[in-house]
Motif scaffolding. Structure first.
Motif, PDB file in Angstrom:
ATOM      1  N   ILE A   1      -3.745  -5.269   2.912  1.00  0.00           N
ATOM      2  CA  ILE A   1      -2.405  -5.080   2.370  1.00  0.00           C
ATOM      3  C   ILE A   1      -1.395  -5.665   3.353  1.00  0.00           C
ATOM      4  O   ILE A   1      -1.715  -5.916   4.515  1.00  0.00           O
ATOM      5  CB  ILE A   1      -2.094  -3.587   2.093  1.00  0.00           C
ATOM      6  CG1 ILE A   1      -2.125  -2.771   3.397  1.00  0.00           C
ATOM      7  CG2 ILE A   1      -3.074  -3.009   1.080  1.00  0.00           C
ATOM      8  CD1 ILE A   1      -1.755  -1.310   3.214  1.00  0.00           C
TER       9      ILE A   1
ATOM     10  N   LEU B   1      -3.944  -2.133   6.345  1.00  0.00           N
ATOM     11  CA  LEU B   1      -2.900  -3.016   6.875  1.00  0.00           C
ATOM     12  C   LEU B   1      -3.424  -3.796   8.080  1.00  0.00           C
ATOM     13  O   LEU B   1      -3.223  -5.010   8.182  1.00  0.00           O
ATOM     14  CB  LEU B   1      -1.677  -2.189   7.267  1.00  0.00           C
ATOM     15  CG  LEU B   1      -0.505  -2.966   7.863  1.00  0.00           C
ATOM     16  CD1 LEU B   1       0.114  -3.900   6.817  1.00  0.00           C
ATOM     17  CD2 LEU B   1       0.555  -2.008   8.407  1.00  0.00           C
TER      18      LEU B   1
ATOM     19  N   GLY C   1       0.825  -1.197   0.000  1.00  0.00           N
ATOM     20  CA  GLY C   1       0.000   0.000   0.000  1.00  0.00           C
ATOM     21  C   GLY C   1       0.860   1.247   0.000  1.00  0.00           C
ATOM     22  O   GLY C   1       1.767   1.391   0.822  1.00  0.00           O
ATOM     23  N   ARG C   2       0.581   2.158  -0.912  1.00  0.00           N
ATOM     24  CA  ARG C   2       1.379   3.382  -1.024  1.00  0.00           C
ATOM     25  C   ARG C   2       0.467   4.594  -1.164  1.00  0.00           C
ATOM     26  O   ARG C   2      -0.734   4.457  -1.406  1.00  0.00           O
ATOM     27  CB  ARG C   2       2.337   3.288  -2.207  1.00  0.00           C
ATOM     28  CG  ARG C   2       1.653   2.984  -3.539  1.00  0.00           C
ATOM     29  CD  ARG C   2       2.660   2.568  -4.593  1.00  0.00           C
ATOM     30  NE  ARG C   2       2.027   2.410  -5.904  1.00  0.00           N
ATOM     31  CZ  ARG C   2       2.507   2.908  -7.032  1.00  0.00           C
ATOM     32  NH1 ARG C   2       3.622   3.617  -7.015  1.00  0.00           N
ATOM     33  NH2 ARG C   2       1.895   2.716  -8.176  1.00  0.00           N
TER      34      ARG C   2
ATOM     35  N   ASN D   1      -3.785   8.427   4.577  1.00  0.00           N
ATOM     36  CA  ASN D   1      -2.914   7.706   5.511  1.00  0.00           C
ATOM     37  C   ASN D   1      -3.694   6.788   6.443  1.00  0.00           C
ATOM     38  O   ASN D   1      -3.294   5.646   6.692  1.00  0.00           O
ATOM     39  CB  ASN D   1      -2.111   8.703   6.349  1.00  0.00           C
ATOM     40  CG  ASN D   1      -1.025   9.400   5.552  1.00  0.00           C
ATOM     41  OD1 ASN D   1      -0.930   9.221   4.346  1.00  0.00           O
ATOM     42  ND2 ASN D   1      -0.230  10.204   6.213  1.00  0.00           N
TER      43      ASN D   1
ATOM     44  N   ARG E   1      -4.983   3.758   4.645  1.00  0.00           N
ATOM     45  CA  ARG E   1      -3.912   2.816   4.321  1.00  0.00           C
ATOM     46  C   ARG E   1      -3.527   1.995   5.553  1.00  0.00           C
ATOM     47  O   ARG E   1      -3.328   0.779   5.476  1.00  0.00           O
ATOM     48  CB  ARG E   1      -2.701   3.573   3.778  1.00  0.00           C
ATOM     49  CG  ARG E   1      -1.685   2.692   3.077  1.00  0.00           C
ATOM     50  CD  ARG E   1      -0.523   3.477   2.483  1.00  0.00           C
ATOM     51  NE  ARG E   1      -0.904   4.789   2.067  1.00  0.00           N
ATOM     52  CZ  ARG E   1      -0.575   5.905   2.722  1.00  0.00           C
ATOM     53  NH1 ARG E   1       0.170   5.836   3.811  1.00  0.00           N
ATOM     54  NH2 ARG E   1      -0.968   7.084   2.295  1.00  0.00           N
TER      55      ARG E   1
ATOM     56  N   ALA F   1       2.916  -1.085   4.129  1.00  0.00           N
ATOM     57  CA  ALA F   1       2.400   0.268   3.908  1.00  0.00           C
ATOM     58  C   ALA F   1       3.487   1.290   4.145  1.00  0.00           C
ATOM     59  O   ALA F   1       4.207   1.227   5.148  1.00  0.00           O
ATOM     60  CB  ALA F   1       1.217   0.542   4.838  1.00  0.00           C
TER      61      ALA F   1
END
Length: 544
Positions: free
Chosen positions: A273, A268, A60-61, A261, A264, A276
């Motif tokens: 994901i 996680l 994850g970005r 943010n 994301r 991250a």
């Protein structure tokens, strides 16, 4: 009685014969059951053997890539992916910028520093089956040199100075030997050539695709491109023909763009994901308190800054630029948004870089001094646009909040501002074209050399590429060109220190912070080593 006896014997014989047929039938197998598998002859047992579970990593970005052609991009989100599809002639160390073999296994440098001979790995192929050899390297260099400067601006910013090509020529001496001849010595040449933008691509692919090559990338790397869903995900898969035996360990990597943010981090925590980046420092304690997660620190080599476009009023006036430097409370920004995981920036590069000028103490937070300078400059109080980054970056986890704090600082000294933003690729393009008044941006060093910070970001040669502030100073330029060509490290450092003194006085932008970027991953993510350049190959990563 005799007749009945014969009849009974006949029945017994028939039953015996039927049992024998059944036994034979079991030995040969039936259509209802699979035949038994023979035990292996090497002494091992097949009991409990299971098919291997595919190794899939979801990364994850904070934003999407701009392009997957490394030669035409400068943003970290693009390099995060291209680093795994392509390879460079030389590699950096796992977590530093020492020079190691890559697609070139050996190299020699002439005594005058003008000739570099690279001996290439043999038997390597691009993902499309094209042979990697000296001719492929030559075609890549020719592509970068011959292309429009505005398209291959990274190459031109690193290998062109004062209108002269630093790489005078590149020739294939034989199938696996390539020779670079420079027009003048360039001290950081080996580090430059190891940088992500100068990865070697398939000539067959880029010649056929033209401007569309960035949509269907082809390299020699450990992973092959599969699919790109814009602003959502990029998928790459294991290169089964990769030249380094036993690598990579992952079968698939999915790079997912999740700009927020909190979203994301939640992805996680819920298992959507596996890894991250762009973790808020304020969330570090939460991650450290979760036994299923691991907090990861990237080695710091960056600068986050407030850019001031020097060719646009009011920032075409040095006094106004100096006033903004006094107006911004940098320590408050670090305390509020970096949670102690950053240091206040003074110069345009971190203190870990050789050539850093420690005698410069920086602009203190002094609103009254800022007001005096604005009055002296004759600033009329016109509103400016303050651009906030739409994505988290390693050098600035939350650009919007930082912009809001700076907006308040500016208002306190009489500079009204309006915060605006754009989609990431558009933001970079418009800023590069000099369309911003003031803008938040930053830089993660590519090779650990002072040249890659000061020359790349603030020399007049790089205006329109990485010099977003359009800063130009002839004296600084002379010092930086001299430093590039100087082989003596002590003399180079002195030249960079002199350049920093002039830049400090000119105040082209406001250095804000050098951060320690944070990432987080599941406990099962093994052998992930974040690189200070912000881009790393995931070649050794596995899922436990």
């Amino acid at each position: 009685m005799k007749k009945n006896k014969h009849w009974l014997w006949g029945i017994l014989l028939l039953l015996t014969f039927s049992l024998l047929l059944a036994a034979c039938s079991e030995d040969e197998g039936t259509t209802d059951e699979p035949a038994k598998t023979e035990e292996p002859t090497d002494g091992t047992s097949t009991e409990g053997a299971e098919e291997a579970v595919p190794q899939v990593l979801v990364f994850g970005r904070g934003g999407d890539s701009v392009s997957l052609d490394p030669a035409i991009v400068t943003d970290g989100e693009s390099f995060k992916v291209t680093e795994n599809i392509y390879e460079t002639l030389l590699n950096f160390g796992e977590q530093d910028t020492t020079i190691n073999p890559g697609l070139a296994k050996e190299w020699e440098v002439s005594e005058d520093g003008l000739t570099y001979t690279f001996h290439l790995q043999e038997g390597v192929k691009f993902h499309d089956g094209t042979d990697f050899n000296a001719e492929a390297v030559v075609k890549n260099i020719e592509r970068w040199k011959g292309g429009a400067e505005e398209q291959y601006y990274y190459f031109h910013s690193m290998f062109k100075a004062e209108g002269e090509d630093v790489i005078a020529s590149v020739e294939a001496a034989d199938e696996y030997t390539v020779v670079f001849t420079l027009s003048r010595p360039q001290a950081p040449f080996l580090k430059n050539i190891a940088m992500s933008p100068f990865a070697i691509a398939s000539p067959t692919a880029f010649e056929a695709a033209g401007d569309k090559f960035g949509d269907n990338p082809v390299g020699t790397g450990p992973f092959r491109f599969v699919e790109w869903k814009r602003n959502d995900s990029i998928t790459v898969e294991k290169n089964e023909e990769y030249w380094q035996e036993g690598l990579p360990k992952l079968d698939t990597i999915i790079f997912r763009a999740i700009p927020d943010n909190s979203a994301r981090l939640n992805a996680l925590v819920t298992g959507e994901i596996d890894l991250a980046d762009g973790i808020n420092p304020s969330d570090a304690a939460t991650i450290e308190g979760n036994a299923e997660l691991q907090l990861i620190e990237r080695p710091s080599m960056n600068i986050g800054y407030l850019g001031l476009t020097n060719t646009r009023p009011p920032f075409d006036n040095k006094l106004v630029r100096q006033a903004v430097n006094y107006a911004v409370d940098k320590q408050a920004l670090v305390d509020a948004f970096f949670q102690g995981r950053a240091e206040v920036a003074v110069n345009p590069m971190p203190s870990t870089i050789s050539g850093y000028n420690e005698e410069i103490t920086g602009y203190e937070y002094n609103p009254e001094k800022a007001k005096e300078l604005l009055a002296e400059a004759g600033y009329d109080g016109s509103e400016i646009e303050l651009w906030a980054m739409p994505v988290p970056r390693p050098y600035m986890p939350d650009g919007q909040k930082v912009a809001e704090a700076i907006q308040k600082n500016l208002a306190d000294v009489g500079i009204p501002s309006k915060i605006v933003t754009f989609e990431w690729a558009t933001y970079l393009e418009k800023a590069k074209n000099g369309e911003a008044d003031a803008f938040l941006l930053g830089w993660t060093g590519d090779n650990g050399d002072a040249d890659n910070f000061i020359y790349t970001l603030l020399d007049k040669d790089t205006i329109g590429s990485n010099n977003y502030s359009y800063y130009s100073n002839d004296e600084v330029h002379k010092l930086l060109i001299a430093a590039q060509s100087e082989i003596d490290e002590e003399k180079r450092n002195e030249l960079y220190k002199q350049a920093q003194e002039i830049i400090f006085e000119d105040a082209p932008w406001v250095p804000l912070a050098h951060s320690t970027p944070l990432l987080a991953g599941k406990k099962g993510v093994a052998n992930y080593l974040p690189h200070p350049t912000g881009s790393e190959s995931l070649i050794n990563v596995s899922m436990e």
